[in-house]
Write a protein that holds these residues in place. Structure first.
Motif, PDB file in Angstrom:
ATOM      1  N   ASP A 131       0.546  -0.783  -0.288  1.00 31.35           N
ATOM      2  CA  ASP A 131       0.452  -0.067   0.441  1.00 31.35           C
ATOM      3  C   ASP A 131       0.959   1.017  -0.263  1.00 31.35           C
TER       4      ASP A 131
ATOM      5  N   LEU B 127       2.195   1.439  -3.106  1.00 32.36           N
ATOM      6  CA  LEU B 127       1.501   2.097  -3.927  1.00 32.36           C
ATOM      7  C   LEU B 127       0.862   3.802  -3.902  1.00 32.36           C
ATOM      8  N   LYS B 128       1.252   4.110  -3.186  1.00 26.37           N
ATOM      9  CA  LYS B 128       0.531   5.517  -2.020  1.00 26.37           C
ATOM     10  C   LYS B 128       1.820   6.432  -2.877  1.00 26.37           C
TER      11      LYS B 128
ATOM     12  N   ALA C  81      -0.585   5.672  -6.664  1.00 29.16           N
ATOM     13  CA  ALA C  81      -1.789   4.297  -7.936  1.00 29.16           C
ATOM     14  C   ALA C  81      -2.798   4.525  -6.159  1.00 29.16           C
ATOM     15  N   ALA C  82      -3.755   4.055  -6.221  1.00 28.18           N
ATOM     16  CA  ALA C  82      -4.928   3.427  -5.605  1.00 28.18           C
ATOM     17  C   ALA C  82      -4.336   2.895  -4.780  1.00 28.18           C
ATOM     18  N   PRO C  83      -4.997   2.439  -3.520  1.00 26.68           N
ATOM     19  CA  PRO C  83      -4.269   1.526  -2.654  1.00 26.68           C
ATOM     20  C   PRO C  83      -4.921   0.543  -3.008  1.00 26.68           C
TER      21      PRO C  83
ATOM     22  N   PRO D 186      -7.623  -2.739  -2.537  1.00 25.08           N
ATOM     23  CA  PRO D 186      -8.662  -3.084  -2.146  1.00 25.08           C
ATOM     24  C   PRO D 186      -9.072  -3.483  -0.986  1.00 25.08           C
TER      25      PRO D 186
END
Length: 83
Positions: A54, A57-58, A62-64, A66
């Motif tokens: 996560d 990605l951050k 990018a989105a975390p 799901p």
């Protein structure tokens, strides 16, 4: 996807080859030992692994992940190889 397979074989090897412990573990023993692996290592390591992903990605915008993502599947042969 990463598959993690838990196996009691190193423990079984220790229990069956150590001179002072010439016993065969019961299915209950294998379950107890396997659960201790989960409690002592995986219980903390898996969420940490997800947090690291996560964070990465951050950092790239990018989105975390799901909430229902399954990156790791745990499996075990504990008790399944009874002779």
């Amino acid at each position: 996807m990463v598959y993690v397979v838990l196996s009691a074989s190193p423990l079984r090897s220790h229990l069956t080859h150590h001179p002072s412990l010439q016993i065969k573990p019961t299915p209950e023993d294998e379950a107890r030992y396997g659960l201790s692996v989960v409690e002592e290592t995986l219980w903390n390591a898996v969420p940490e692994h997800y947090r690291v992903i996560d964070d990465a990605l951050k950092q790239i915008g990018a989105a975390p992940l799901p909430m229902d993502v399954q990156l790791i599947t745990l499996g075990s042969w504990m008790g399944g190889d009874r002779d």
